[in-house]
Design an enzyme around this catalytic site. Structure first.
Site, PDB file in Angstrom:
ATOM      1  N   ASP A  56       5.655   2.816   7.409  1.00  0.00           N
ATOM      2  CA  ASP A  56       4.254   2.301   7.802  1.00  0.00           C
ATOM      3  C   ASP A  56       3.409   2.108   6.671  1.00  0.00           C
ATOM      4  O   ASP A  56       2.728   1.066   6.911  1.00  0.00           O
ATOM      5  CB  ASP A  56       3.919   3.618   8.810  1.00  0.00           C
ATOM      6  CG  ASP A  56       2.511   3.485   9.354  1.00  0.00           C
ATOM      7  OD1 ASP A  56       2.377   2.820  10.211  1.00  0.00           O
ATOM      8  OD2 ASP A  56       1.533   4.071   8.840  1.00  0.00           O
ATOM      9  N   HIS A 102       1.041  -1.279   6.410  1.00  0.00           N
ATOM     10  CA  HIS A 102      -0.402  -1.431   6.311  1.00  0.00           C
ATOM     11  C   HIS A 102      -0.968  -2.198   4.885  1.00  0.00           C
ATOM     12  O   HIS A 102      -1.691  -3.045   5.274  1.00  0.00           O
ATOM     13  CB  HIS A 102      -1.086  -0.229   6.458  1.00  0.00           C
ATOM     14  CG  HIS A 102      -1.070   0.569   7.825  1.00  0.00           C
ATOM     15  ND1 HIS A 102      -1.348  -0.021   8.865  1.00  0.00           N
ATOM     16  CD2 HIS A 102      -0.214   1.718   8.190  1.00  0.00           C
ATOM     17  CE1 HIS A 102      -1.303   0.708   9.803  1.00  0.00           C
ATOM     18  NE2 HIS A 102      -0.615   1.481   9.648  1.00  0.00           N
ATOM     19  N   THR A 146       0.635   6.162  15.960  1.00  0.00           N
ATOM     20  CA  THR A 146       1.623   7.367  15.481  1.00  0.00           C
ATOM     21  C   THR A 146       1.826   8.511  16.295  1.00  0.00           C
ATOM     22  O   THR A 146       2.916   8.721  16.682  1.00  0.00           O
ATOM     23  CB  THR A 146       1.251   7.600  13.852  1.00  0.00           C
ATOM     24  OG1 THR A 146       1.760   6.323  13.370  1.00  0.00           O
ATOM     25  CG2 THR A 146       2.322   8.501  13.628  1.00  0.00           C
ATOM     26  N   HIS A 163      -0.979  -1.784  13.581  1.00  0.00           N
ATOM     27  CA  HIS A 163      -0.281  -1.641  14.927  1.00  0.00           C
ATOM     28  C   HIS A 163      -1.167  -0.898  15.782  1.00  0.00           C
ATOM     29  O   HIS A 163      -2.255  -0.358  15.236  1.00  0.00           O
ATOM     30  CB  HIS A 163       0.971  -0.652  14.661  1.00  0.00           C
ATOM     31  CG  HIS A 163       0.629   0.563  13.905  1.00  0.00           C
ATOM     32  ND1 HIS A 163       0.204   1.663  14.540  1.00  0.00           N
ATOM     33  CD2 HIS A 163       0.701   0.753  12.604  1.00  0.00           C
ATOM     34  CE1 HIS A 163       0.136   2.691  13.822  1.00  0.00           C
ATOM     35  NE2 HIS A 163       0.262   2.021  12.498  1.00  0.00           N
ATOM     36  N   ASN A 182      -5.070   8.594  17.397  1.00  0.00           N
ATOM     37  CA  ASN A 182      -4.920   9.350  16.355  1.00  0.00           C
ATOM     38  C   ASN A 182      -6.268   9.973  16.081  1.00  0.00           C
ATOM     39  O   ASN A 182      -6.321  10.952  15.387  1.00  0.00           O
ATOM     40  CB  ASN A 182      -4.341   8.541  15.107  1.00  0.00           C
ATOM     41  CG  ASN A 182      -3.085   8.150  15.325  1.00  0.00           C
ATOM     42  OD1 ASN A 182      -2.070   8.742  16.100  1.00  0.00           O
ATOM     43  ND2 ASN A 182      -2.692   6.979  14.403  1.00  0.00           N
ATOM     44  N   TYR A 189       2.470  20.034   7.558  1.00  0.00           N
ATOM     45  CA  TYR A 189       2.499  18.524   7.207  1.00  0.00           C
ATOM     46  C   TYR A 189       1.914  18.483   5.866  1.00  0.00           C
ATOM     47  O   TYR A 189       0.872  18.960   5.472  1.00  0.00           O
ATOM     48  CB  TYR A 189       1.492  17.784   8.202  1.00  0.00           C
ATOM     49  CG  TYR A 189       1.540  16.480   7.681  1.00  0.00           C
ATOM     50  CD1 TYR A 189       2.962  15.718   7.720  1.00  0.00           C
ATOM     51  CD2 TYR A 189       0.526  15.716   7.371  1.00  0.00           C
ATOM     52  CE1 TYR A 189       3.009  14.556   7.327  1.00  0.00           C
ATOM     53  CE2 TYR A 189       0.743  14.493   6.676  1.00  0.00           C
ATOM     54  CZ  TYR A 189       1.945  13.864   6.702  1.00  0.00           C
ATOM     55  OH  TYR A 189       2.103  12.535   6.349  1.00  0.00           O
ATOM     56  N   ASP A 248       8.404   5.111  15.522  1.00  0.00           N
ATOM     57  CA  ASP A 248       7.170   5.233  16.823  1.00  0.00           C
ATOM     58  C   ASP A 248       6.330   3.807  17.109  1.00  0.00           C
ATOM     59  O   ASP A 248       6.037   3.629  18.241  1.00  0.00           O
ATOM     60  CB  ASP A 248       6.071   6.040  16.153  1.00  0.00           C
ATOM     61  CG  ASP A 248       5.373   5.756  14.789  1.00  0.00           C
ATOM     62  OD1 ASP A 248       6.271   4.908  14.160  1.00  0.00           O
ATOM     63  OD2 ASP A 248       4.710   6.194  14.318  1.00  0.00           O
ATOM     64  N   HIS A 249       6.723   2.952  16.201  1.00  0.00           N
ATOM     65  CA  HIS A 249       6.147   1.526  16.455  1.00  0.00           C
ATOM     66  C   HIS A 249       6.204   0.393  15.622  1.00  0.00           C
ATOM     67  O   HIS A 249       6.813   0.886  14.413  1.00  0.00           O
ATOM     68  CB  HIS A 249       4.377   1.741  16.559  1.00  0.00           C
ATOM     69  CG  HIS A 249       3.840   2.433  15.413  1.00  0.00           C
ATOM     70  ND1 HIS A 249       3.986   1.676  14.157  1.00  0.00           N
ATOM     71  CD2 HIS A 249       3.210   3.677  14.920  1.00  0.00           C
ATOM     72  CE1 HIS A 249       3.431   2.499  13.183  1.00  0.00           C
ATOM     73  NE2 HIS A 249       3.118   3.648  13.954  1.00  0.00           N
ATOM     74  N   ASP A 297       8.357   6.157  10.157  1.00  0.00           N
ATOM     75  CA  ASP A 297       7.046   5.654  10.722  1.00  0.00           C
ATOM     76  C   ASP A 297       7.055   4.191  10.546  1.00  0.00           C
ATOM     77  O   ASP A 297       7.101   3.695   9.591  1.00  0.00           O
ATOM     78  CB  ASP A 297       6.044   6.343  10.056  1.00  0.00           C
ATOM     79  CG  ASP A 297       4.555   6.368  11.009  1.00  0.00           C
ATOM     80  OD1 ASP A 297       4.453   5.318  11.536  1.00  0.00           O
ATOM     81  OD2 ASP A 297       4.274   7.335  11.172  1.00  0.00           O
TER      82      ASP A 297
HETATM   83 ZN   LIG Z   1       0.428   3.206  10.927  1.00  0.00          ZN
END
Ligand SMILES: [Zn+2]
Ligand SMILES: *[C@@H]1O[C@H](CO)[C@@H](O)[C@H](O)[C@H]1NC(C)=O
Ligand SMILES: *[C@@H]1O[C@H](CO)[C@@H](O)[C@H](O)[C@H]1NC(C)=O
Ligand SMILES: *[C@@H]1O[C@H](CO)[C@@H](O)[C@H](O)[C@H]1NC(C)=O
Ligand SMILES: *[C@@H]1O[C@H](CO)[C@@H](O)[C@H](O)[C@H]1NC(C)=O
Ligand SMILES: *[C@@H]1O[C@H](CO)[C@@H](O)[C@H](O)[C@H]1NC(C)=O
Ligand SMILES: *[C@@H]1O[C@H](CO)[C@@H](O)[C@H](O)[C@H]1NC(C)=O
Ligand SMILES: *[C@@H]1O[C@H](CO)[C@@H](O)[C@H](O)[C@H]1NC(C)=O
Ligand SMILES: *[C@@H]1O[C@H](CO)[C@@H](O)[C@H](O)[C@H]1NC(C)=O
Length: 453
Positions: free
Chosen positions: A189, A193, A70, A336, A91, A154, A237-238, A34
């Site tokens: 990810d 952040h 995401t 993002h 999200n 998850y 994803d980004h 991620d």
């Molecule tokens: Zn993120």
């Protein structure tokens, strides 16, 4: 020449492919780290990932979909659809008709996912095939009444090693065999952040850990004898961009909180007015020079982000690096979600395995192009989608592909060869005609030919 050799070679390979080990169904493992921004690859060292790329292919930029978040982008990878078409448009979502809410911790209602069919469901409908997932948004949800045969609920507290160990077990001994599998990891990810992508020291540490995880994955696949026949895609994803406390857009300064509900906040705010839409729009329109405010009908076409009930009547799109806040409560140094044409929002893609070339670099594809490529590799009929298969042909050994520089190379090469050949013939003719006394006679005979004939 090089290309001709490659073409000849791949032709031979596909010719031989009728039997031997290739009679097994092709297998694919799709991996996402991620928030792996494309240029991390240029700015940091990744010895294990670079080895993977050396024997495989690299796409330096993957243009993802708006909003660059995401859940939406992970669903685009596995469906080939823009967000407005697959229905996971953020999200955090709200559906006004059913009054349902969606968030990353409340995502199990199939209602949100059923507007599309992810590849693991399609794969599983094939006879004698199953799918497995060591997490990926949606893989623990009953989408079209189906989960992967093997999956994990998850939980971010399950270690990468446990995810790898379980997914490789499923890949090596399941009946019917697992032919499509996913593996998801929360980093880089989370650290992106926390520290911001410009924090070189912390990002260096985090990205080295990621590379070690890739090393662990490859070693495990080799140990289990999966490496040679398994196709592995590593992507994301980004990306991530640097934010700052000096770049805040405070909505409280422009509009009273009682006048609207906020479905999603930053950097793309989804606004559901409680009063006259036009009035809310007027209040927000000039709120900040660093934010675009769109009525739903005016969202730019290039975002493909309009035709879905889950897209709210007004959206606010912050400029790169700017954060929309209600009060001074945001502490993110990286974020993002911004405009998907920004390079900082793009991930990369690397792939290795029998379906892929070795040592091939390519500049860019779209994130929605991954789906038709995966369907091709698995021999699945793709659902209607927004990807273009031909964009990925150059990555695949069983496809013809000539890109522009190579085509120019071939033309120049052919011209050179032709010129050389002509020169050689002229030289040979001259040599032949000078030292031999009879050659002139022969020539004269030839010249007489038409008269005789
Ligand atoms: Zn993120
Ligand atoms: C390939 O193998 C199958 C059995 O696995 C056999 O039936 C078939 O004749 C073989 N084809 C060729 C071209 O050798
Ligand atoms: C599925 O597997 C069974 C048993 O392994 C086999 O008999 C059958 O032919 C297979 N079907 C296909 C379509 O491969
Ligand atoms: C996932 O969670 C649900 C509900 O908590 C439970 O019923 C199910 O058995 C779990 N599935 C797996 C694969 O752990
Ligand atoms: C991974 O596999 C082990 C052994 O089968 C099992 O005990 C564990 O619960 C699995 N982990 C997850 C997250 O499903
Ligand atoms: C909208 O905000 C104004 C203050 O700007 C307030 O006077 C009004 O009551 C609010 N309307 C609603 C419906 O909450
Ligand atoms: C909303 O306000 C605008 C202008 O302030 C007005 O023209 C319009 O009729 C209003 N719409 C509704 C549904 O009240
Ligand atoms: C900041 O906003 C959050 C979310 O709306 C709210 O819960 C909190 O009370 C606010 N804090 C201040 C100091 O206004
Ligand atoms: C994307 O694909 C879907 C499914 O084929 C289609 O309905 C939609 O119109 C496409 N979107 C665009 C912008 O072409």
């Amino acid at each position: 020449m090089k290309l001709l050799v490659i073409l000849l070679f791949s032709g031979l390979m596909t010719g031989c492919r009728g039997n031997s080990s290739y009679s097994l169904p092709p297998k694919l493992l799709l991996v996402s780290f991620d928030g792996f921004r494309a240029d991390y690859l240029q700015n940091y060292e990744f010895p294990h990932l670079q080895n993977f790329i050396k024997e495989g292919v690299l796409v330096e930029h993957v243009k993802n979909v708006f909003i660059t978040k995401t859940f939406p982008n992970h669903y685009s990878i596995v469906t080939g659809l823009y967000e407005e078409s697959h229905g996971i448009v953020a999200n955090s979502m709200y559906d006004a008709v059913t009054k349902k809410h969606f968030s990353d911790s409340n995502d199990k209602d199939p209602f949100w996912w059923n507007e599309a069919v992810p590849i693991w469901v399609t794969n599983q409908l094939q006879e004698n095939r199953s799918s497995a997932a060591a997490m990926w948004p949606g893989t623990d949800v009953l989408i079209h009444n189906t989960t992967p045969s093997y999956f994990m609920n998850y939980s971010m507290s399950v270690s990468f090693e446990e995810r790898v160990n379980n997914i490789t077990t499923w890949l090596s001994n399941s009946n019917p065999p697992v032919t499509f599998a996913t593996l998801y990891w929360e980093e880089p990810d989370a650290s992106g952040h926390k520290y911001g992508p410009e924090d070189k020291e912390n990002m260096h540490r985090v990205l080295k850990e990621i590379d070690d995880l890739i090393g662990y994955l490859v070693q495990k696949l080799k140990m289990l004898g999966l490496w040679e026949n398994l196709n592995v895609i590593i992507t994301s994803d980004h990306g991530m961009t640097q934010c700052s406390e000096n770049r805040w857009i405070n909505l409280d300064l422009c509009i009273d909180r009682s006048n609207y509900s906020l479905i999603d906040l930053s950097p793309v705010a989804a606004v559901l007015p409680k009063i006259n839409i036009t009035e809310v729009y007027e209040k927000l329109k000039n709120c900040s020079p660093h934010m675009n405010v769109y009525l739903k009908k005016d969202i730019p076409n290039r975002y493909y982000y309009q035709h879905n009930d889950r897209i709210q009547p007004i959206i606010l799109v912050a400029d790169e690096g700017w954060t929309i806040v209600l009060n001074k409560s945001s502490s993110k140094l990286g974020d993002h979600g911004y405009d998907n044409s920004l390079p900082s929002m793009h991930p990369f893609l690397a792939a290795h395995g029998p379906a892929f070339h070795k040592g091939y670099k390519y500049s860019t594809i779209n994130i929605v192009d991954i789906y038709p490529m995966m369907c091709h590799i698995l021999g699945l009929k793709p659902h209607p989608n927004n990807g273009t298969f031909s964009h990925t042909k150059c990555l695949l050994v069983d496809q013809w592909c000539i890109n522009l520089p190579e085509a120019i190379g071939i033309v120049i090469g052919a011209l050179l060869a032709l010129t050389t050949l002509t020169c050689l013939i002229i030289i040979m003719q001259n040599r032949l005609s000078v030292p031999h006394p009879f050659s002139r006679l022969q020539l004269q005979e030839d010249d007489d030919d038409p008269l005789i004939g």
